[in-house]
Design a protein around this motif. Structure first.
Motif, short mmCIF file in Angstrom:
data_model
loop_
_atom_site.label_atom_id
_atom_site.label_comp_id
_atom_site.label_asym_id
_atom_site.label_seq_id
_atom_site.Cartn_x
_atom_site.Cartn_y
_atom_site.Cartn_z
N MET A 1 189.10 -16.93 -5.06
CA MET A 1 188.11 -15.98 -5.55
C MET A 1 188.73 -15.04 -6.59
O MET A 1 188.11 -14.72 -7.61
CB MET A 1 187.55 -15.16 -4.38
CG MET A 1 186.53 -14.11 -4.81
SD MET A 1 185.92 -13.18 -3.38
CE MET A 1 184.85 -11.97 -4.21
N ARG A 2 189.96 -14.63 -6.34
CA ARG A 2 190.65 -13.75 -7.30
C ARG A 2 190.79 -14.45 -8.65
O ARG A 2 190.52 -13.87 -9.70
CB ARG A 2 192.02 -13.36 -6.75
CG ARG A 2 192.66 -12.17 -7.49
CD ARG A 2 193.97 -11.79 -6.85
NE ARG A 2 195.03 -12.68 -7.29
CZ ARG A 2 195.71 -12.51 -8.42
NH1 ARG A 2 195.44 -11.50 -9.23
NH2 ARG A 2 196.67 -13.36 -8.76
N GLN A 3 191.20 -15.72 -8.63
CA GLN A 3 191.35 -16.46 -9.88
C GLN A 3 190.00 -16.70 -10.55
O GLN A 3 189.89 -16.65 -11.77
CB GLN A 3 192.04 -17.81 -9.59
CG GLN A 3 193.43 -17.69 -9.01
CD GLN A 3 194.38 -16.90 -9.90
OE1 GLN A 3 194.37 -17.05 -11.12
NE2 GLN A 3 195.19 -16.04 -9.29
N LEU A 4 188.98 -16.94 -9.76
CA LEU A 4 187.63 -17.15 -10.29
C LEU A 4 187.13 -15.90 -11.00
O LEU A 4 186.55 -15.99 -12.09
CB LEU A 4 186.69 -17.54 -9.15
CG LEU A 4 185.22 -17.76 -9.48
CD1 LEU A 4 185.04 -18.79 -10.58
CD2 LEU A 4 184.47 -18.19 -8.23
N LEU A 5 187.35 -14.75 -10.40
CA LEU A 5 186.93 -13.50 -11.03
C LEU A 5 187.68 -13.26 -12.34
O LEU A 5 187.10 -12.84 -13.35
CB LEU A 5 187.14 -12.33 -10.08
CG LEU A 5 186.20 -12.28 -8.86
CD1 LEU A 5 186.65 -11.17 -7.89
CD2 LEU A 5 184.76 -12.04 -9.29
N PRO B 1 189.63 -8.29 -10.40
CA PRO B 1 189.25 -8.31 -8.98
C PRO B 1 189.31 -6.95 -8.30
O PRO B 1 188.36 -6.56 -7.60
CB PRO B 1 190.25 -9.28 -8.36
CG PRO B 1 190.65 -10.17 -9.50
CD PRO B 1 190.66 -9.31 -10.70
N GLN B 2 190.38 -6.21 -8.49
CA GLN B 2 190.51 -4.91 -7.83
C GLN B 2 189.45 -3.93 -8.32
O GLN B 2 188.82 -3.21 -7.52
CB GLN B 2 191.92 -4.33 -8.07
CG GLN B 2 192.17 -3.02 -7.33
CD GLN B 2 193.61 -2.56 -7.48
OE1 GLN B 2 194.46 -3.28 -8.00
NE2 GLN B 2 193.89 -1.35 -7.03
N THR B 3 189.21 -3.94 -9.62
CA THR B 3 188.23 -3.02 -10.19
C THR B 3 186.82 -3.31 -9.71
O THR B 3 186.08 -2.40 -9.31
CB THR B 3 188.27 -3.08 -11.72
OG1 THR B 3 189.59 -2.73 -12.18
CG2 THR B 3 187.25 -2.14 -12.34
N LEU C 1 179.79 -10.94 -6.71
CA LEU C 1 180.90 -11.02 -5.76
C LEU C 1 180.59 -11.96 -4.61
O LEU C 1 181.47 -12.71 -4.15
CB LEU C 1 181.23 -9.62 -5.22
CG LEU C 1 181.91 -8.68 -6.22
CD1 LEU C 1 182.07 -7.29 -5.62
CD2 LEU C 1 183.28 -9.23 -6.62
N ASP C 2 179.35 -11.94 -4.13
CA ASP C 2 178.97 -12.83 -3.03
C ASP C 2 179.01 -14.28 -3.50
O ASP C 2 179.50 -15.17 -2.79
CB ASP C 2 177.59 -12.48 -2.51
CG ASP C 2 177.33 -13.03 -1.12
OD1 ASP C 2 178.31 -13.14 -0.33
OD2 ASP C 2 176.18 -13.36 -0.81
N PHE C 3 178.48 -14.52 -4.71
CA PHE C 3 178.54 -15.87 -5.26
C PHE C 3 180.00 -16.31 -5.44
O PHE C 3 180.34 -17.46 -5.16
CB PHE C 3 177.82 -15.92 -6.61
CG PHE C 3 176.42 -16.46 -6.52
CD1 PHE C 3 176.09 -17.70 -7.05
CD2 PHE C 3 175.42 -15.72 -5.91
CE1 PHE C 3 174.80 -18.20 -6.97
CE2 PHE C 3 174.13 -16.20 -5.83
CZ PHE C 3 173.81 -17.44 -6.36
#
Length: 261
Positions: free
Chosen positions: A163-167, A174-176, A194-196
């Protein structure tokens, strides 16, 4: 397991041979260090036996033979075959995550190359030594509730990194974005994105696992480049939809139902 030098079977025999009291330094190792070394040999034997013969058919006698130890030393380190399988799984899963993180953090790579390197690390670690894939994807499944909980935790950790890499591929820090979502729960577009992203990452971990399992069971473990390409294409294509959702746009083609908000 071949070409291994014979090892002393017990401390008492060591002491008798050398005239040294049991528990003292032998061959440069303290008693506790010898116990740790025997533990490691059993884990290596477990990787070989569980990763080839399989867990259901594995016998403690075979595991001990592979480690060059008596059954006495098996029970010094482990209470059961299941406990040894847990130790083997922990080691393999930890090594896999370390390979992935090393690949993602390799200096000098731009984002897409870094993400693909992470995918390649997963595929190569699992298929270059198919015992790894068999331990993680086959042998631990359904063994016990404890194993199922551990397996779910491990998959969740990989999904979180996916998910982190996807964002990141979606142009989102990701953190922001997690902080913004917590501070602005009324931001439906961001919450939906984020849910997706989370559900997409979960599905990707399952999908990549199934590709790897297909390669192991189908005898196509050599196909690492193609599997890596497909895995990367999945996450890269998904990033386009996440980017659109974060901007308040629909990522569903015209004529299809709109995702629930």
């Amino acid at each position: 397991m071949t070409g291994q030098a014979p090892h002393p079977l017990n401390d008492a025999t060591d002491a008798a041979r050398t005239g040294a009291p049991a528990g003292r330094i032998y061959s440069g190792l303290q008693s506790s260090e010898r116990a740790l070394e025997r533990h490691g040999r059993l884990v290596e034997a477990g990787l070989e036996v569980f990763g080839t013969t399989g867990y259901p058919g594995a016998k403690i006698k075979s595991l001990c033979q592979g480690a060059g130890l008596s059954e006495r030393y098996f029970y010094e380190s482990f209470e059961s075959r299941e406990q040894l399988l847990m130790a083997v799984y922990d080691q393999v899963a930890s090594d896999l995550m370390r390979h992935v993180m090393d690949a993602l953090q390799e200096p000098g790579l731009e984002l897409r190359a870094s993400v693909r390197a992470g995918m390649a690390a997963v595929v190569n670690f699992m298929l270059d030594d198919p015992r790894h894939a068999r331990i993680i994807l086959v042998e631990i499944v359904g063994v016990s509730p404890d194993f199922e909980a551990k397996r779910h935790k491990s998959m969740s950790e990989f999904a979180a990194e996916s998910m982190r890499q996807l964002l990141l591929l979606s142009g989102l820090d990701p953190q922001t974005v997690h902080q913004q979502s917590a501070e602005n729960p009324q931001d439906i577009a961001l919450a939906t994105a984020l849910d997706f992203a989370r559900l997409t990452a979960v599905s990707m971990v399952g999908g990549v696992n199934n590709m790897l399992l297909d390669a192991v069971l189908g005898g196509t473990t050599y196909n690492t480049e193609r599997i890596t390409d497909v895995a990367f294409q999945l996450i890269y294509n998904a990033s386009t939809g996440i980017r659109a959702l974060a901007a308040g746009e629909s990522c569903v083609p015209a004529g299809e139902p709109t995702p629930p908000s």
